[in-house]
Write an enzyme that holds these catalytic residues in place. Sequence first.
Site, PDB file in Angstrom:
ATOM      1  N   SER A  13       0.829  -1.214   0.000  1.00 15.39           N
ATOM      2  CA  SER A  13       0.000   0.000   0.000  1.00 15.39           C
ATOM      3  C   SER A  13       0.862   1.263   0.000  1.00 15.39           C
ATOM      4  O   SER A  13       0.482   2.282  -0.587  1.00 15.39           O
ATOM      5  CB  SER A  13      -0.988   0.009   1.177  1.00 15.39           C
ATOM      6  OG  SER A  13      -0.331   0.189   2.411  1.00 15.39           O
ATOM      7  N   ASN A 107      13.808   3.853   4.769  1.00 17.71           N
ATOM      8  CA  ASN A 107      12.847   2.827   5.193  1.00 17.71           C
ATOM      9  C   ASN A 107      11.693   3.507   5.916  1.00 17.71           C
ATOM     10  O   ASN A 107      11.905   4.469   6.655  1.00 17.71           O
ATOM     11  CB  ASN A 107      13.548   1.859   6.162  1.00 17.71           C
ATOM     12  CG  ASN A 107      12.610   0.784   6.699  1.00 17.71           C
ATOM     13  OD1 ASN A 107      11.883   0.146   5.938  1.00 17.71           O
ATOM     14  ND2 ASN A 107      12.610   0.588   8.007  1.00 17.71           N
ATOM     15  N   HIS A 109       8.983   2.878   8.817  1.00 14.81           N
ATOM     16  CA  HIS A 109       8.836   1.967   9.954  1.00 14.81           C
ATOM     17  C   HIS A 109       7.605   2.383  10.766  1.00 14.81           C
ATOM     18  O   HIS A 109       7.432   3.574  11.057  1.00 14.81           O
ATOM     19  CB  HIS A 109      10.089   2.011  10.827  1.00 14.81           C
ATOM     20  CG  HIS A 109       9.998   1.101  12.016  1.00 14.81           C
ATOM     21  ND1 HIS A 109      10.194  -0.256  11.922  1.00 14.81           N
ATOM     22  CD2 HIS A 109       9.678   1.351  13.303  1.00 14.81           C
ATOM     23  CE1 HIS A 109      10.017  -0.808  13.110  1.00 14.81           C
ATOM     24  NE2 HIS A 109       9.708   0.152  13.965  1.00 14.81           N
ATOM     25  N   SER A 136       7.669   6.419  11.138  1.00 14.02           N
ATOM     26  CA  SER A 136       8.903   7.173  10.923  1.00 14.02           C
ATOM     27  C   SER A 136       9.523   6.769   9.597  1.00 14.02           C
ATOM     28  O   SER A 136       9.407   5.608   9.175  1.00 14.02           O
ATOM     29  CB  SER A 136       9.930   6.862  12.021  1.00 14.02           C
ATOM     30  OG  SER A 136       9.406   7.103  13.308  1.00 14.02           O
ATOM     31  N   LEU A 144      19.873  -1.768  12.792  1.00 12.64           N
ATOM     32  CA  LEU A 144      18.487  -2.067  12.404  1.00 12.64           C
ATOM     33  C   LEU A 144      17.501  -1.034  12.967  1.00 12.64           C
ATOM     34  O   LEU A 144      17.430  -0.852  14.190  1.00 12.64           O
ATOM     35  CB  LEU A 144      18.090  -3.470  12.886  1.00 12.64           C
ATOM     36  CG  LEU A 144      16.618  -3.842  12.632  1.00 12.64           C
ATOM     37  CD1 LEU A 144      16.335  -4.008  11.152  1.00 12.64           C
ATOM     38  CD2 LEU A 144      16.220  -5.083  13.404  1.00 12.64           C
ATOM     39  N   ASP A 145      16.768  -0.371  12.083  1.00  9.39           N
ATOM     40  CA  ASP A 145      15.785   0.661  12.448  1.00  9.39           C
ATOM     41  C   ASP A 145      16.416   1.779  13.281  1.00  9.39           C
ATOM     42  O   ASP A 145      15.713   2.508  13.987  1.00  9.39           O
ATOM     43  CB  ASP A 145      14.583   0.060  13.199  1.00  9.39           C
ATOM     44  CG  ASP A 145      13.795  -0.924  12.349  1.00  9.39           C
ATOM     45  OD1 ASP A 145      13.793  -0.771  11.113  1.00  9.39           O
ATOM     46  OD2 ASP A 145      13.191  -1.860  12.917  1.00  9.39           O
ATOM     47  N   GLU A 174       0.890   6.827   7.081  1.00  9.32           N
ATOM     48  CA  GLU A 174       2.143   6.414   6.434  1.00  9.32           C
ATOM     49  C   GLU A 174       2.191   6.878   4.981  1.00  9.32           C
ATOM     50  O   GLU A 174       3.234   7.316   4.483  1.00  9.32           O
ATOM     51  CB  GLU A 174       2.306   4.887   6.471  1.00  9.32           C
ATOM     52  CG  GLU A 174       2.648   4.332   7.836  1.00  9.32           C
ATOM     53  CD  GLU A 174       3.016   2.852   7.788  1.00  9.32           C
ATOM     54  OE1 GLU A 174       3.716   2.440   6.838  1.00  9.32           O
ATOM     55  OE2 GLU A 174       2.596   2.112   8.693  1.00  9.32           O
TER      56      GLU A 174
HETATM   57  C1  GAR Z   1       3.848  -0.748   6.747  1.00  8.99           C
HETATM   58  O1  GAR Z   1       3.079  -0.528   7.900  1.00  8.99           O
HETATM   59  C2  GAR Z   1       5.309  -0.464   7.013  1.00  8.99           C
HETATM   60  O2  GAR Z   1       5.504   0.639   7.866  1.00  8.99           O
HETATM   61  C3  GAR Z   1       5.738  -1.732   7.687  1.00  8.99           C
HETATM   62  O3  GAR Z   1       5.092  -2.760   6.965  1.00  8.99           O
HETATM   63  C4  GAR Z   1       3.871  -2.247   6.436  1.00  8.99           C
HETATM   64  C5  GAR Z   1       3.855  -2.504   4.954  1.00  8.99           C
HETATM   65  O4  GAR Z   1       2.603  -2.185   4.413  1.00  8.99           O
HETATM   66  N1  GAR Z   1       7.148  -1.898   7.653  1.00  8.99           N
HETATM   67  C6  GAR Z   1       7.835  -2.599   8.556  1.00  8.99           C
HETATM   68  O5  GAR Z   1       7.306  -3.145   9.501  1.00  8.99           O
HETATM   69  C7  GAR Z   1       9.331  -2.640   8.344  1.00  8.99           C
HETATM   70  N2  GAR Z   1       9.960  -3.421   9.349  1.00  8.99           N
HETATM   71  P1  GAR Z   1       2.425  -2.069   2.845  1.00  8.99           P
HETATM   72  O6  GAR Z   1       3.041  -3.327   2.244  1.00  8.99           O
HETATM   73  O7  GAR Z   1       0.959  -2.023   2.618  1.00  8.99           O
HETATM   74  O8  GAR Z   1       3.133  -0.819   2.392  1.00  8.99           O
END
Ligand code: GAR
Length: 210
Positions: A13, A107, A109, A136, A144-145, A174
């Site tokens: 998304s 990235n 997060h 963020s 990491l992060d 996001e």
């Molecule tokens: C999002 O919430 C992103 O912030 C998170 O995964 C989801 C992906 O959603 N990322 C992490 O957790 C990274 N460690 P999406 O595939 O619909 O964009």
Amino acid sequence: PYRIAVLASGRGSNLQALIDAAASQALPATLVGVFSDRADALALERARGAGIPALALDPGAFPSRAAFDLELFAQIDAAAPDLVVCAGYMRLLGAAPVEARAGRLVNIHPSLLPAFKGLRTHRRALEAGAREHGASIHFVTADLDGGPVVSQARVPVLAGDDAATLGTRVLAREHPLLVETVRLLAAGRVVLHERRIHLDGRALAAPLQL
Ligand code: GAR
């Protein structure tokens, strides 16, 4: 035009938000490739639907993380991106390819870093009794992060929230957070310099709140 590659493992998304923004010219950039560690990622379908080259590599087909990363970044580099965006990419990246791309790899997060690095961030924010949560965007480093945070979006934690309701509230923020942050990067207004974020030439004391 400014060239963006996206790494994604799942739903995509956030990728879709970038696709839509680029198509509407809200984001003056072109998406040059979407790369995944999962052949079944919906993100790949979204990319192909938008005419963006999409590639999955199977980590199981490589002898080591380093070998996987080497091939992954060879493919990415062939697309000659100015910026690589990890948007729901759930696999650890090795230190070497990350350090080689300092300032050109970000990235998104789902927490207000430095709080809740790692996985299951919404559940952990609830368990910790956080009043506020969010997302963020940070430059990726070998930590990491833990790389410098460019920007954040904050949401309240509401009575009765569970990880799903809270996660949905965060995700809605996001998408615009990612588009706006990538817009600033593409315009050259935000840069990483000596491990600090600079906006319009000035070091930021705190992440941008978007
Ligand atoms: C999002 O919430 C992103 O912030 C998170 O995964 C989801 C992906 O959603 N990322 C992490 O957790 C990274 N460690 P999406 O595939 O619909 O964009």
